[in-house]
Design an enzyme around this catalytic site. Structure first.
Site, short mmCIF file in Angstrom:
data_model
loop_
_atom_site.label_atom_id
_atom_site.label_comp_id
_atom_site.label_asym_id
_atom_site.label_seq_id
_atom_site.Cartn_x
_atom_site.Cartn_y
_atom_site.Cartn_z
CB ALA A 9 -0.92 0.00 1.22
CB ALA A 10 4.36 1.88 -0.58
NE ARG A 15 -3.95 5.31 -13.10
CZ ARG A 15 -4.07 4.03 -13.41
NH1 ARG A 15 -4.93 3.66 -14.34
NH2 ARG A 15 -3.33 3.12 -12.81
CE LYS A 22 -4.62 3.19 -5.50
NZ LYS A 22 -4.24 2.74 -6.87
CG ASP A 103 -4.65 -0.68 -5.22
OD1 ASP A 103 -4.37 -1.88 -5.04
OD2 ASP A 103 -4.08 0.02 -6.07
CD GLU A 153 3.47 -5.87 -14.85
OE1 GLU A 153 2.76 -4.90 -14.58
OE2 GLU A 153 3.17 -7.03 -14.52
CG ASN A 168 -0.26 -10.97 -11.89
OD1 ASN A 168 -0.66 -11.73 -11.01
ND2 ASN A 168 0.72 -10.09 -11.71
NE ARG A 332 -28.88 14.83 18.67
CZ ARG A 332 -28.72 15.88 19.45
NH1 ARG A 332 -29.73 16.73 19.66
NH2 ARG A 332 -27.57 16.10 20.05
C1 UD1 Z 1 0.70 -4.86 -10.69
C2 UD1 Z 1 1.34 -6.08 -11.32
C3 UD1 Z 1 0.50 -6.48 -12.54
C4 UD1 Z 1 -0.90 -6.78 -12.11
C5 UD1 Z 1 -1.49 -5.59 -11.36
C6 UD1 Z 1 -2.80 -5.98 -10.74
C7 UD1 Z 1 3.71 -5.84 -10.97
C8 UD1 Z 1 5.01 -5.46 -11.54
N1 UD1 Z 1 2.67 -5.73 -11.74
O1 UD1 Z 1 0.77 -3.81 -11.63
O2 UD1 Z 1 1.06 -7.64 -13.15
O3 UD1 Z 1 -1.70 -7.09 -13.23
O4 UD1 Z 1 -0.63 -5.17 -10.28
O5 UD1 Z 1 -3.46 -4.87 -10.22
O6 UD1 Z 1 3.66 -6.25 -9.80
N2 UD1 Z 1 3.13 -0.64 -4.54
C9 UD1 Z 1 3.97 -0.41 -3.51
N3 UD1 Z 1 5.23 0.04 -3.76
C10 UD1 Z 1 5.69 0.24 -5.02
C11 UD1 Z 1 4.81 -0.02 -6.09
C12 UD1 Z 1 3.54 -0.47 -5.82
O7 UD1 Z 1 3.60 -0.58 -2.34
O8 UD1 Z 1 6.85 0.61 -5.16
C13 UD1 Z 1 1.77 -1.10 -4.26
C14 UD1 Z 1 0.73 -0.11 -4.70
O9 UD1 Z 1 0.39 0.77 -3.66
C15 UD1 Z 1 -0.44 -1.00 -5.07
C16 UD1 Z 1 0.21 -2.30 -5.51
O10 UD1 Z 1 1.51 -2.28 -4.97
O11 UD1 Z 1 -1.26 -1.27 -3.98
C17 UD1 Z 1 0.24 -2.46 -7.02
O12 UD1 Z 1 1.03 -1.45 -7.56
P1 UD1 Z 1 0.70 -0.80 -8.96
O13 UD1 Z 1 1.72 0.22 -9.26
O14 UD1 Z 1 -0.71 -0.41 -9.02
O15 UD1 Z 1 0.97 -2.05 -9.90
P2 UD1 Z 1 0.42 -2.26 -11.35
O16 UD1 Z 1 1.24 -1.48 -12.28
O17 UD1 Z 1 -1.03 -2.07 -11.38
CA CA Z 2 -2.71 -1.08 -9.95
#
Ligand code: UD1
Ligand code: CA
Length: 456
Positions: A9-10, A15, A22, A103, A153, A168, A332
């Protein structure tokens, strides 16, 4: 072997175009991340989940401080693989790790249990799903024998790979010792220059570790929230699920799309609910209750056969069987109504007990009061409970009758069976079974004439 849940959740959630992180945006009345924390607690009750946070970390800790979790910081968001790596020092070699996302709030416990229970020991378990529009997701690569061999990806995918509709969801279940070995070796040689967690699939395949895939019961479960349109969409999906659950239990919903549930709700049989109703917090509704349109029930317990009429708001109250409330009533916190009490339009009640079969039918304010049984409170009665500094109590005995437009200046006691004449301002206790009134004597002026316009 314990199951360690790690929630990533980092990320910032650009968007959303929001000041709030978020994962603190609400779905069904609570933060996205809280949904995931609750799921983790069901899956692995004995082990605190680890939450990897970074962006606006302080805000997350502040708002979710009451949850028992381990917060781990990812200082820079260098990718999902890097995020999970931050959690590894806190995880034992012998544990299995379940990776979830802050998320992705509606993943079901059933699907996760299926993943956990069907993944063989020493295998890597993961979810996959088929989406007619897979854009944005990593695509699953399989060999000719249909074994999973990797994830690509979207941003790194070829035209051909993008056509793959198996995606995925990003949820994995595997031994911690694999992650401890693989995560430090991830490279960021990709379009986004991130350390991809998805690369662990290649590594597993290279080491001939079985990759076991499970599909979610419903595809909506794995959908993430990236913007407010997806958030609204998931909210509607969640609400539809809840509405169907209640209908299956024997509740009539006039329109399942116009009930909103934001909490833990229990309903009896043959409850009927009109349109635009919001149920919040902890709500218990007894059998055969009738809930009118445009009502809000928050932290409320209704006994059997309670009727709540249109446009009523009840917050923090216990309502016994056969009460009738509304239309346009406001109840209330810290209020309770005993059996068959009636509260009518434009009545506000706060922190009071209303006894059996008592009636407060029109335009009244009752606060900090103990109202006995079979009391009748006339239209426009006000308990003056506040002197500007302190709140005081009003006590009204059984069978009392309060005439319309009376003010009861607290602290004050109205005796059992007492009658208060209409229009009285009562500042002293009224004795039982007597008529008490405080009203200027009516006076008629004889020989009085209306003034008339002077003739010109
Ligand atoms: C990721 C997956 C993708 C998958 C998708 C599903 C990877 C490389 N890709 O892509 O294959 O289809 O999720 O939704 O894993 N987060 C961190 N630290 C970071 C980056 C991300 O904590 O440095 C967390 C985000 O807060 C989020 C989650 O990891 O909760 C997913 O990150 P996000 O950047 O949304 O990944 P996607 O590009 O969607
Ligand atoms: Ca995502």
């Amino acid at each position: 072997m314990a199951i360690q849940v790690v929630i990533l959740a980092a990320g910032q959630g650009k968007r959303m175009h929001s000041k709030r992180p978020k994962v603190l945006h609400h779905l069904a009345g609570k933060p996205l991340l809280e949904h995931v924390i609750n799921i983790a607690a069901v899956i692995s009750p004995a082990v605190l989940p680890i939450i990897v946070c970074g962006h606006q970390r302080a805000k997350l800790l502040e708002e979710l401080t009451h949850h028992h979790v381990n917060w781990v910081e990812q200082k820079e968001q260098l990718g999902t693989g890097h995020a999970l790596l931050q959690a590894m020092p806190h995880i034992s070699e012998d544990d299995n790790v379940l990776v979830l996302y802050g998320d992705v709030p509606l993943i079901s416990v059933q699907t996760l249990k299926k993943l956990i229970e069907t993944t063989p020991e020493n295998a890597l378990g993961m979810l996959t799903a088929y989406l007619s529009n897979p854009s944005g997701y990593g695509r699953i690569q399989r060999d000719k024998q249909q074994h999973i061999i990797g994830i690509v990806e979207e941003k790194d995918a070829t035209e051909e790979e993008r056509a793959i509709t198996e995606i995925n969801p990003g949820i994995y279940y595997l031994p911690a010792r694999y992650l401890k070995k693989w995560l430090p070796s991830l490279k960021n040689k990709n379009v986004q220059q991130e350390y991809y967690l998805t690369d662990i699939i290649w590594l597993a395949v290279q080491e001939k570790i079985l990759v076991h895939a499970v599909q979610p019961d419903k595809v909506e479960e794995i959908l993430g929230v990236n913007d407010r349109i997806q958030l609204a969409w998931l909210e509607r999906f969640y609400q539809r699920q809840m509405a169907e659950k209640f209908m299956r239990q024997g509740v009539t919903l006039y329109d399942p799309a116009r009930l909103d549930v934001r909490g833990e709700i229990q309903m009896g049989r043959d409850v009927s609910i009109d349109v635009n109703v919001i149920l919040e917090g902890r709500v218990i509704i007894g059998n055969e209750c009738v809930i009118g349109p445009n009502t809000v029930l928050r932290n409320v317990e209704l006994g059997d056969r309670v009727e709540v009429k249109a446009n009523t708001l009840i917050d923090g109250a216990v309502i016994a069987a056969d009460c009738v409330i509304g239309p346009f009533a406001r109840i209330r916190p810290d209020t309770n109504l005993a059996r068959k009490a009636h509260v009518g339009n434009f009545v506000e009640i706060k922190k009071s007990h209303i006894g059996q079969e008592s009636k407060i039918n029109h335009l009244s304010y009752i606060g900090d009061s103990e109202v006995g049984d079979n009391v009748n409170i006339g239209a426009g009665t006000i308990t003056c409970n506040y002197d500007g500094v302190n709140k005081h109590k009003t006590i009204i005995g059984d069978y009392a009758f309060i005439g319309s437009n009376s003010q009861l200046v607290a602290p004050v006691t109205i005796g059992v069976g007492a009658t208060i004449g209409a229009g009285s301002t009562i500042t002293q206790d009224a004795p039982p079974y007597k008529l008490t009134l405080s009203r200027v004597q009516q006076n008629t002026v004889e020989n009085w004439k209306r003034p008339q316009k002077a003739e010109k």
